[in-house]
Structures are given as C-alpha cells and as structure tokens.
Motif scaffolding. Structure first.
Motif, mmCIF file in Angstrom:
data_model
loop_
_atom_site.group_PDB
_atom_site.id
_atom_site.type_symbol
_atom_site.label_atom_id
_atom_site.label_comp_id
_atom_site.label_asym_id
_atom_site.label_seq_id
_atom_site.Cartn_x
_atom_site.Cartn_y
_atom_site.Cartn_z
ATOM 1 N N ARG A 94 2.595 -1.684 -0.697
ATOM 2 C CA ARG A 94 1.302 -2.257 -0.366
ATOM 3 C C ARG A 94 1.445 -3.180 0.832
ATOM 4 O O ARG A 94 2.549 -3.541 1.236
ATOM 5 C CB ARG A 94 0.737 -3.049 -1.557
ATOM 6 C CG ARG A 94 0.619 -2.263 -2.821
ATOM 7 C CD ARG A 94 -0.193 -2.942 -3.916
ATOM 8 N NE ARG A 94 -0.240 -4.396 -3.880
ATOM 9 C CZ ARG A 94 -1.085 -5.122 -4.599
ATOM 10 N NH1 ARG A 94 -1.962 -4.519 -5.395
ATOM 11 N NH2 ARG A 94 -1.074 -6.439 -4.559
ATOM 12 N N GLU A 95 0.313 -3.600 1.376
ATOM 13 C CA GLU A 95 0.332 -4.476 2.539
ATOM 14 C C GLU A 95 0.958 -5.839 2.245
ATOM 15 O O GLU A 95 1.476 -6.501 3.142
ATOM 16 C CB GLU A 95 -1.088 -4.670 3.075
ATOM 17 C CG GLU A 95 -1.647 -3.446 3.776
ATOM 18 C CD GLU A 95 -3.012 -3.703 4.387
ATOM 19 O OE1 GLU A 95 -3.730 -4.579 3.849
ATOM 20 O OE2 GLU A 95 -3.343 -3.066 5.394
ATOM 21 N N ASP A 99 4.991 -3.171 -4.416
ATOM 22 C CA ASP A 99 4.811 -1.734 -4.582
ATOM 23 C C ASP A 99 3.808 -1.445 -5.683
ATOM 24 O O ASP A 99 3.675 -2.210 -6.634
ATOM 25 C CB ASP A 99 6.130 -1.052 -4.949
ATOM 26 C CG ASP A 99 7.152 -1.089 -3.841
ATOM 27 O OD1 ASP A 99 8.349 -1.099 -4.151
ATOM 28 O OD2 ASP A 99 6.750 -1.124 -2.653
ATOM 29 N N GLN A 173 -6.271 -2.717 -3.261
ATOM 30 C CA GLN A 173 -5.057 -2.630 -2.455
ATOM 31 C C GLN A 173 -4.184 -1.472 -2.900
ATOM 32 O O GLN A 173 -3.576 -0.775 -2.076
ATOM 33 C CB GLN A 173 -4.266 -3.940 -2.544
ATOM 34 C CG GLN A 173 -4.869 -5.119 -1.825
ATOM 35 C CD GLN A 173 -3.921 -6.300 -1.800
ATOM 36 O OE1 GLN A 173 -2.742 -6.163 -1.460
ATOM 37 N NE2 GLN A 173 -4.418 -7.465 -2.170
ATOM 38 N N ASP A 174 -4.093 -1.258 -4.214
ATOM 39 C CA ASP A 174 -3.311 -0.135 -4.743
ATOM 40 C C ASP A 174 -3.842 1.194 -4.215
ATOM 41 O O ASP A 174 -3.083 2.068 -3.785
ATOM 42 C CB ASP A 174 -3.367 -0.128 -6.275
ATOM 43 C CG ASP A 174 -2.590 -1.266 -6.916
ATOM 44 O OD1 ASP A 174 -1.814 -1.944 -6.209
ATOM 45 O OD2 ASP A 174 -2.772 -1.472 -8.133
ATOM 46 N N ARG A 176 -5.746 1.716 -1.575
ATOM 47 C CA ARG A 176 -5.559 1.794 -0.125
ATOM 48 C C ARG A 176 -4.123 2.179 0.218
ATOM 49 O O ARG A 176 -3.894 2.980 1.129
ATOM 50 C CB ARG A 176 -5.905 0.442 0.502
ATOM 51 C CG ARG A 176 -5.841 0.423 2.023
ATOM 52 C CD ARG A 176 -6.346 -0.900 2.566
ATOM 53 N NE ARG A 176 -6.449 -0.881 4.010
ATOM 54 C CZ ARG A 176 -6.957 -1.864 4.746
ATOM 55 N NH1 ARG A 176 -7.395 -2.969 4.142
ATOM 56 N NH2 ARG A 176 -7.020 -1.766 6.053
ATOM 57 N N ALA A 177 -3.160 1.613 -0.496
ATOM 58 C CA ALA A 177 -1.755 1.943 -0.251
ATOM 59 C C ALA A 177 -1.490 3.425 -0.500
ATOM 60 O O ALA A 177 -0.757 4.074 0.262
ATOM 61 C CB ALA A 177 -0.862 1.079 -1.135
ATOM 62 N N CYS A 178 -2.077 3.969 -1.562
ATOM 63 C CA CYS A 178 -1.877 5.391 -1.865
ATOM 64 C C CYS A 178 -2.509 6.280 -0.800
ATOM 65 O O CYS A 178 -1.937 7.304 -0.421
ATOM 66 C CB CYS A 178 -2.449 5.711 -3.243
ATOM 67 S SG CYS A 178 -1.478 5.050 -4.614
ATOM 68 N N ARG A 180 -2.950 5.499 2.344
ATOM 69 C CA ARG A 180 -2.097 5.385 3.528
ATOM 70 C C ARG A 180 -0.831 6.237 3.359
ATOM 71 O O ARG A 180 -0.402 6.928 4.278
ATOM 72 C CB ARG A 180 -1.713 3.927 3.764
ATOM 73 C CG ARG A 180 -0.890 3.700 5.036
ATOM 74 C CD ARG A 180 -0.386 2.279 5.152
ATOM 75 N NE ARG A 180 -1.464 1.319 4.992
ATOM 76 C CZ ARG A 180 -1.590 0.503 3.956
ATOM 77 N NH1 ARG A 180 -0.699 0.530 2.981
ATOM 78 N NH2 ARG A 180 -2.583 -0.340 3.885
ATOM 79 N N TRP A 181 -0.253 6.188 2.166
ATOM 80 C CA TRP A 181 0.979 6.948 1.881
ATOM 81 C C TRP A 181 0.737 8.446 2.028
ATOM 82 O O TRP A 181 1.576 9.168 2.585
ATOM 83 C CB TRP A 181 1.467 6.611 0.477
ATOM 84 C CG TRP A 181 2.730 7.289 0.087
ATOM 85 C CD1 TRP A 181 4.014 6.882 0.327
ATOM 86 C CD2 TRP A 181 2.845 8.520 -0.637
ATOM 87 N NE1 TRP A 181 4.917 7.772 -0.198
ATOM 88 C CE2 TRP A 181 4.223 8.793 -0.795
ATOM 89 C CE3 TRP A 181 1.924 9.415 -1.170
ATOM 90 C CZ2 TRP A 181 4.691 9.925 -1.460
ATOM 91 C CZ3 TRP A 181 2.383 10.543 -1.820
ATOM 92 C CH2 TRP A 181 3.753 10.787 -1.966
#
Length: 320
Positions: A94-95, A99, A173-174, A176-178, A180-181
């Motif tokens: 995450r940003e 993780d 955030q979780d 958004r992280a996924c 981006r991944w």
C-alpha cells in the motif's frame, strides 16, 4: 488446505504451529479487523487471527501463515471448489508502506483486471468462488483483498460487529493497492466489483481512486464514504427490490443512489431484481442456508446468471 490433528479439528500444519507459538500474548500482537486480539477464545476464533508484525521470516512467511483459505463458511461442495480463485495469497504494498494480503490469480497481460471486494462475512468460500467465476467469465486477472486480515464471521451479529470496527478509509487504500498491482502486472484496466459492504467500497473507490477505471456495486451504498454525484467512472449497480437493509441497500436507498449517480453524468447501468433481497448472489450451500435463516427470498439461479452476463458485458465494454 485445512486438515485435522489430534485434539484439534480443522487446523493445518501451519495453523497448528501458529497455535503453539502465538497463544501467549507476550509473543507479539495478534490482529483482527484493526483491533488487537487478547489471546482468549476458541480454536475457531483463533483461526481468524494472524501475526501482523511479520517477526519471523518477514511478510512472505506471515502471508503463508494466514492462508486459511477454507476457513470461515461451510466448506464448498466439490462442484463449488472448481470455481475458487486458482492462485494464492500475495502481499500487495500500500501507499503507507504496509501490505494488504490478497487472493490473486495469474496475470493476464493486456487483459482486464478485476478487484472483488468481500461482503461483511469476510473473504469466505462464497467470495472466492464468485471471484473465480467472474475472472473466468471475463478472461480477467483477479485480486481479492482481505480487508479483515484473516477474520471471518459465521453469524450476522458477528459480521455486524466486525464491520463496525472496519477502517473504511484504510479499506479504500487496500482496494487502490490491488488495482495498482493489477496494472503493474499487465492489466489494461481495472474494474472493482463489490458485494454488500464491498459494493459500498466499490462505489467509493470509483470516486476517489484514479487507478480504478470502472466499478460494479451489488446491494451496498455508504453515502458518507464518497460523494457519488461526483462519479466519473462507468458504473453498474445491482439491487434487489425486496432488500431489507434500510439506509444501505433497500429499495428507497437504491432509488436515491440511482438518482445521485444519474446526476453525476457517469456512464450508468442500474439493474433491479424484483423478486430478490439482500445477498442474492450467494449461491453456495452455506449462502442459501444463511439466506433462509435470515428470512430472505430464495436465491434464484436465473437472476444470478443474468447478473453475471451483465457484469461480463460491462467489463468487456469498460474494463478492457
């Protein structure tokens, strides 16, 4: 993945090691839904926790330790097992430098990506089966973030208690992280699809996350999470007219949501299911039993198939 051991039913080798090493609270904080676990409770409750500090062996070992992929709801039948997400757990950064553990499938370079967000029960067999179905139908790579960090609910009151402790901003955030991944691993665009609590997060992600290209919400809206009148991403919604969750997904709330999204001017598809209530996509044996226990209308396979067809067409139009 789970097996049995002498005196303890339903724990794998990794889980037995966790139980032996982590029942002493002084060994390190045990974590659930962003709240500490006091070391007390049943084996079933313990299985819902893992060591968030990643002390021995780092994050990769911690992700392996919390891989309780068949815990939670009743086990799926053999037929249901074939639809489960065919990958494993990935620690996605995450940003903020932490993780999020997510169930992920193999990348589909140049193809669509899908983030599937859980209901309030947690990432149980139902969610993983649905994610597998949607990935297969859309030819997509999928990521399913574990917003509860391993915890699963078995009863409605328990699920409500866990969700009440959710950090909604952290959950965004979780997601958004996924997203981006998935793009970093070759996906052309990412669609976020959520159910119940996850539906509300899908709508919120569509408003606030630039990594998200489209969103699909099933029976859930948290009006305080994001202003959907500012939605710019293609959006698809699915709500049952007999939904009893007032202020969240009942017909009156769905009417308000549709009006707000229409006001935004985003590309919009809004589907109603006249004979269905909340959770009408829950077609595992456990899901059907829970629907009956909660006094909801019987799940209809035809409506699920119609919804899946609409999701597939939407992802083809907006998510690739």
């Amino acid at each position: 993945m789970s097996s049995s051991s002498a005196g303890i039913t339903g724990l794998s080798v990794v889980e037995r090691a966790m139980l032996a090493q982590k029942t002493n609270p002084e060994k390190g904080p045990l974590y659930c839904a962003r709240r500490p676990y006091d070391g007390q409770g049943s084996v079933r409750q313990f299985k819902d926790y893992y060591n968030n500090t990643a002390q021995a062996g780092g994050a990769a070992q911690t992700m392996e330790m919390m891989a309780l992929s068949q815990a939670g709801s009743k086990p799926m039948t053999a037929a249901e097992q074939t639809a489960a997400v065919p990958g494993g757990i990935t620690a996605i950064p995450r940003e903020d430098g932490t993780d999020v553990p997510a169930y992920t499938s193999a990348p589909v370079p140049g193809g669509p990506g899908i983030v599937v967000i859980q209901e309030w029960w947690g990432v149980n067999d139902q969610v993983k089966a649905t994610a597998g179905d949607m990935a297969a139908a859309c030819g997509a790579a999928v990521a399913v973030p574990d917003l509860y960090r391993g915890q699963l609910a078995y009863e409605a009151a328990e699920a409500n208690h866990i969700m009440s402790g959710l950090d909604w901003g952290g959950a965004l955030q979780d997601v958004r992280a996924c997203a981006r991944w998935l793009k970093q691993n070759g996906c052309s665009k990412v669609t976020v699809i959520g159910f119940c609590m996850g539906g509300a997060l899908a709508l919120g992600s569509g408003v606030v996350s630039e990594e998200v290209d489209a969103c699909i919400a099933f029976y859930g809206w948290n009006g305080g999470l994001a202003d959907v009148s500012q939605m710019r991403k293609p959006t698809q919604c699915h709500f049952g007219d007999l939904d009893e969750q007032q202020g969240f997904s009942d017909k009156e709330t769905a009417d308000k949501l549709e009006a707000e999204l229409a006001r935004s001017g985003c590309p919009l598809e809004f589907y109603r299911y006249p004979t269905q209530g909340h959770g009408f996509m829950n077609n595992t044996q456990w899901g059907r039993e829970m629907q009956a226990r909660l006094g909801r209308p019987e799940v209809e396979v035809g409506e699920i198939q119609a919804a899946m067809g609409r999701v597939k067409a939407f992802v083809a139009a907006h998510g690739t």
